[in-house]
Write an enzyme that holds these catalytic residues in place. Sequence first.
Site, PDB file in Angstrom:
ATOM      1  N   GLY A  79       0.791  -1.228   0.000  1.00 46.65           N
ATOM      2  CA  GLY A  79       0.000   0.000   0.000  1.00 46.65           C
ATOM      3  C   GLY A  79       0.822   1.277   0.000  1.00 46.65           C
ATOM      4  O   GLY A  79       0.296   2.355  -0.268  1.00 46.65           O
ATOM      5  N   VAL A 113       1.689   1.925  -6.984  1.00 48.31           N
ATOM      6  CA  VAL A 113       0.320   1.512  -7.310  1.00 48.31           C
ATOM      7  C   VAL A 113      -0.586   1.609  -6.080  1.00 48.31           C
ATOM      8  O   VAL A 113      -1.716   2.090  -6.147  1.00 48.31           O
ATOM      9  CB  VAL A 113       0.303   0.071  -7.885  1.00 48.31           C
ATOM     10  CG1 VAL A 113      -1.108  -0.337  -8.269  1.00 48.31           C
ATOM     11  CG2 VAL A 113       1.235  -0.040  -9.095  1.00 48.31           C
ATOM     12  N   GLY A 114      -0.060   1.188  -4.917  1.00 48.05           N
ATOM     13  CA  GLY A 114      -0.859   1.235  -3.691  1.00 48.05           C
ATOM     14  C   GLY A 114      -1.281   2.654  -3.345  1.00 48.05           C
ATOM     15  O   GLY A 114      -2.433   2.914  -2.972  1.00 48.05           O
ATOM     16  N   TYR A 130      12.111 -13.305 -10.904  1.00 48.56           N
ATOM     17  CA  TYR A 130      10.892 -12.499 -10.715  1.00 48.56           C
ATOM     18  C   TYR A 130       9.756 -13.066 -11.562  1.00 48.56           C
ATOM     19  O   TYR A 130       8.615 -13.200 -11.095  1.00 48.56           O
ATOM     20  CB  TYR A 130      11.219 -11.068 -11.138  1.00 48.56           C
ATOM     21  CG  TYR A 130      10.074 -10.093 -11.161  1.00 48.56           C
ATOM     22  CD1 TYR A 130       9.691  -9.412 -10.005  1.00 48.56           C
ATOM     23  CD2 TYR A 130       9.390  -9.812 -12.342  1.00 48.56           C
ATOM     24  CE1 TYR A 130       8.653  -8.485 -10.036  1.00 48.56           C
ATOM     25  CE2 TYR A 130       8.356  -8.891 -12.374  1.00 48.56           C
ATOM     26  CZ  TYR A 130       7.988  -8.235 -11.224  1.00 48.56           C
ATOM     27  OH  TYR A 130       6.960  -7.314 -11.260  1.00 48.56           O
ATOM     28  N   ASN A 160       3.935  -0.854 -18.164  1.00 49.54           N
ATOM     29  CA  ASN A 160       4.730   0.099 -17.359  1.00 49.54           C
ATOM     30  C   ASN A 160       3.825   1.129 -16.688  1.00 49.54           C
ATOM     31  O   ASN A 160       3.067   1.805 -17.371  1.00 49.54           O
ATOM     32  CB  ASN A 160       5.711   0.867 -18.244  1.00 49.54           C
ATOM     33  CG  ASN A 160       6.777  -0.028 -18.801  1.00 49.54           C
ATOM     34  OD1 ASN A 160       6.488  -1.088 -19.337  1.00 49.54           O
ATOM     35  ND2 ASN A 160       8.012   0.383 -18.670  1.00 49.54           N
ATOM     36  N   HIS A 210      12.167   4.061 -12.636  1.00 48.01           N
ATOM     37  CA  HIS A 210      11.439   3.792 -13.871  1.00 48.01           C
ATOM     38  C   HIS A 210      11.874   4.773 -14.949  1.00 48.01           C
ATOM     39  O   HIS A 210      12.404   5.848 -14.656  1.00 48.01           O
ATOM     40  CB  HIS A 210       9.941   3.943 -13.640  1.00 48.01           C
ATOM     41  CG  HIS A 210       9.379   2.904 -12.739  1.00 48.01           C
ATOM     42  ND1 HIS A 210       8.154   3.007 -12.141  1.00 48.01           N
ATOM     43  CD2 HIS A 210       9.885   1.728 -12.332  1.00 48.01           C
ATOM     44  CE1 HIS A 210       7.921   1.948 -11.413  1.00 48.01           C
ATOM     45  NE2 HIS A 210       8.957   1.157 -11.510  1.00 48.01           N
TER      46      HIS A 210
HETATM   47  N1  LIG Z   1       5.673  -0.179 -11.325  1.00 47.34           N
HETATM   48  C1  LIG Z   1       5.485  -0.799 -12.473  1.00 47.34           C
HETATM   49  O1  LIG Z   1       5.791  -0.282 -13.571  1.00 47.34           O
HETATM   50  C2  LIG Z   1       4.820  -2.166 -12.467  1.00 47.34           C
HETATM   51  C3  LIG Z   1       4.514  -2.755 -13.703  1.00 47.34           C
HETATM   52  C4  LIG Z   1       3.894  -3.997 -13.705  1.00 47.34           C
HETATM   53  C5  LIG Z   1       3.606  -4.631 -12.513  1.00 47.34           C
HETATM   54  N2  LIG Z   1       3.932  -4.051 -11.329  1.00 47.34           N
HETATM   55  C6  LIG Z   1       3.593  -4.754 -10.078  1.00 47.34           C
HETATM   56  O2  LIG Z   1       2.748  -3.895  -9.324  1.00 47.34           O
HETATM   57  C7  LIG Z   1       2.922  -4.146  -7.937  1.00 47.34           C
HETATM   58  C8  LIG Z   1       3.181  -2.822  -7.239  1.00 47.34           C
HETATM   59  O3  LIG Z   1       4.323  -2.224  -7.845  1.00 47.34           O
HETATM   60  P1  LIG Z   1       4.853  -0.785  -7.383  1.00 47.34           P
HETATM   61  O4  LIG Z   1       5.541  -0.182  -8.564  1.00 47.34           O
HETATM   62  O5  LIG Z   1       3.765  -0.056  -6.683  1.00 47.34           O
HETATM   63  O6  LIG Z   1       5.969  -1.229  -6.352  1.00 47.34           O
HETATM   64  P2  LIG Z   1       6.776  -0.338  -5.310  1.00 47.34           P
HETATM   65  O7  LIG Z   1       6.489   1.112  -5.481  1.00 47.34           O
HETATM   66  O8  LIG Z   1       8.190  -0.817  -5.383  1.00 47.34           O
HETATM   67  O9  LIG Z   1       6.160  -0.826  -3.923  1.00 47.34           O
HETATM   68  C9  LIG Z   1       6.389  -2.130  -3.462  1.00 47.34           C
HETATM   69  C10 LIG Z   1       5.512  -2.336  -2.269  1.00 47.34           C
HETATM   70  O10 LIG Z   1       5.721  -3.676  -1.759  1.00 47.34           O
HETATM   71  C11 LIG Z   1       6.012  -3.574  -0.366  1.00 47.34           C
HETATM   72  N3  LIG Z   1       6.875  -4.686   0.013  1.00 47.34           N
HETATM   73  C12 LIG Z   1       8.037  -5.069  -0.577  1.00 47.34           C
HETATM   74  N4  LIG Z   1       8.557  -6.124   0.075  1.00 47.34           N
HETATM   75  C13 LIG Z   1       7.709  -6.405   1.105  1.00 47.34           C
HETATM   76  C14 LIG Z   1       7.712  -7.361   2.157  1.00 47.34           C
HETATM   77  N5  LIG Z   1       8.683  -8.276   2.278  1.00 47.34           N
HETATM   78  N6  LIG Z   1       6.687  -7.353   3.036  1.00 47.34           N
HETATM   79  C15 LIG Z   1       5.693  -6.436   2.927  1.00 47.34           C
HETATM   80  N7  LIG Z   1       5.620  -5.507   1.958  1.00 47.34           N
HETATM   81  C16 LIG Z   1       6.636  -5.489   1.062  1.00 47.34           C
HETATM   82  C17 LIG Z   1       6.698  -2.227  -0.211  1.00 47.34           C
HETATM   83  O11 LIG Z   1       6.663  -1.793   1.133  1.00 47.34           O
HETATM   84  P3  LIG Z   1       7.720  -0.664   1.651  1.00 47.34           P
HETATM   85  O12 LIG Z   1       7.284   0.641   1.047  1.00 47.34           O
HETATM   86  O13 LIG Z   1       7.543  -0.683   3.124  1.00 47.34           O
HETATM   87  O14 LIG Z   1       9.080  -1.100   1.183  1.00 47.34           O
HETATM   88  C18 LIG Z   1       5.822  -1.366  -1.134  1.00 47.34           C
HETATM   89  O15 LIG Z   1       4.628  -1.019  -0.487  1.00 47.34           O
HETATM   90  C19 LIG Z   1       4.068  -5.144  -7.816  1.00 47.34           C
HETATM   91  O16 LIG Z   1       3.528  -6.428  -7.590  1.00 47.34           O
HETATM   92  C20 LIG Z   1       4.761  -5.076  -9.170  1.00 47.34           C
HETATM   93  O17 LIG Z   1       5.354  -6.312  -9.485  1.00 47.34           O
HETATM   94  C21 LIG Z   1       4.530  -2.824 -11.277  1.00 47.34           C
END
Ligand SMILES: NC(=O)c1ccc[n+]([C@@H]2O[C@H](COP(=O)([O-])OP(=O)(O)OC[C@H]3O[C@@H](n4cnc5c(N)ncnc54)[C@H](OP(=O)(O)O)[C@@H]3O)[C@@H](O)[C@H]2O)c1
Length: 364
Positions: A11, A15-16, A139, A168, A182
């Site tokens: 969260g 995305v969260g 991954y 993306n 990114h």
């Molecule tokens: N960003 C993109 O372009 C993209 C594209 C396709 C798919 N996705 C997918 O979308 C989802 C969200 O991506 P995002 O870009 O929002 O990622 P992000 O900004 O890197 O955030 C990752 C989140 O996961 C949490 N997290 C990581 N390790 C954890 C653990 N061991 N226990 C609990 N929480 C943990 C982090 O918490 P902390 O903040 O406390 O570290 C953070 O809230 C992911 O599943 C990713 O694979 C992203």
Amino acid sequence: MEGKRILVTGGSGLVGKAIEKVVADGEGRPDEQWIFISSKDADLTNAADTKCLFEKHKPTHVIHLAAMVGGLFRNMKYNLDFLRNNLHINDNVLHSAYEMGVQKVVSCLSTCIFPDKTTYPIDETMIHNGPPHTSNFGYSYAKRMIDVQNRAYYEQHGCKFTSVIPTNVFGPHDNFNIDDGHVLPGLIHKVYSAKQNGTALSIWGTGQPRRQFIYSLDLARLFIWVLREYNEVDPIILSVGEEDEVSIKEAAESIVAAMEFKGELIFDSTKSDGQFKKTASNHKLRKYLPDFQFTPFNKVFSVTCLEWFGSWAWHSTLSPCAPISPTIPWDLLWWRSSLCRGREPSPTPGSLQLTKSQLDGERY
Ligand SMILES: NC(=O)c1ccc[n+]([C@@H]2O[C@H](COP(=O)([O-])OP(=O)(O)OC[C@H]3O[C@@H](n4cnc5c(N)ncnc54)[C@H](OP(=O)(O)O)[C@@H]3O)[C@@H](O)[C@H]2O)c1
């Protein structure tokens, strides 16, 4: 009827945070309680912690975003960690959801997990059709297993666990680190630095690779639709259309225009281009939501820059009304922006300590 308690893992991420904003801005319903958690609430690689978290919040629904996410070089170096951490996180979340009788789980895959050798456009049926790119196989296989688990939980226990596949993502709360971030926020950072230093803008690669970018707030609205309305176990691609794919050069030109950069653009072809394209079809999404309006790329872009700089100004010791000076050092901006993300800032602006999810890459 009792209301929904919707737990969002990850969260605090890009995305969260977007889902949190969309919910706060009116998409949430009175019978819904939204709970956004980060790694500070529970380490989801740990089964006992995950179970405690589920017992504490007793969610009826889950949006599962948490993941070890990283860029090309970090993935190449730590494929085993990406595989194991994400397998653990996903298994712990899905099994706790099953044990707690959660009514629906929506997990997040990525277009980067598709087979390396494929035909275009890629669609939802192709996930398991061949090995992923060698750079991020850890991954990718961990993410692919979510789809396998969803089917298994459905067949054996009738669980409504499904997944979405975004392209993306970009938007507020993104990772603006040049080396690790990114592509779009990295470019914003570079344009800012080029303006600050009066230098040319150097763009890594030829600028020719093509990408589909989805604005995080559009993605957030689609996530909420999937949670409420989408009833298939099979995944669904959440993406703008094939016709909206843009080259890195076009993306850079949009940022340059939004930030009014007047200097020279240089394409550094000694740097890798990465995968040339990974065009995804949104045909399935369009069958469900023919009229969904994606925010136009150029409009999104200026909003992203402004929101980010606006967030910084809000938290700045300067007056929020003060104009943002190009002479403000970048690391101060970055420090302020980490505050805006609600994360621990570095102790001083000059010595940056990023959280693990800020650590790297054109992320998958
Ligand atoms: N960003 C993109 O372009 C993209 C594209 C396709 C798919 N996705 C997918 O979308 C989802 C969200 O991506 P995002 O870009 O929002 O990622 P992000 O900004 O890197 O955030 C990752 C989140 O996961 C949490 N997290 C990581 N390790 C954890 C653990 N061991 N226990 C609990 N929480 C943990 C982090 O918490 P902390 O903040 O406390 O570290 C953070 O809230 C992911 O599943 C990713 O694979 C992203």
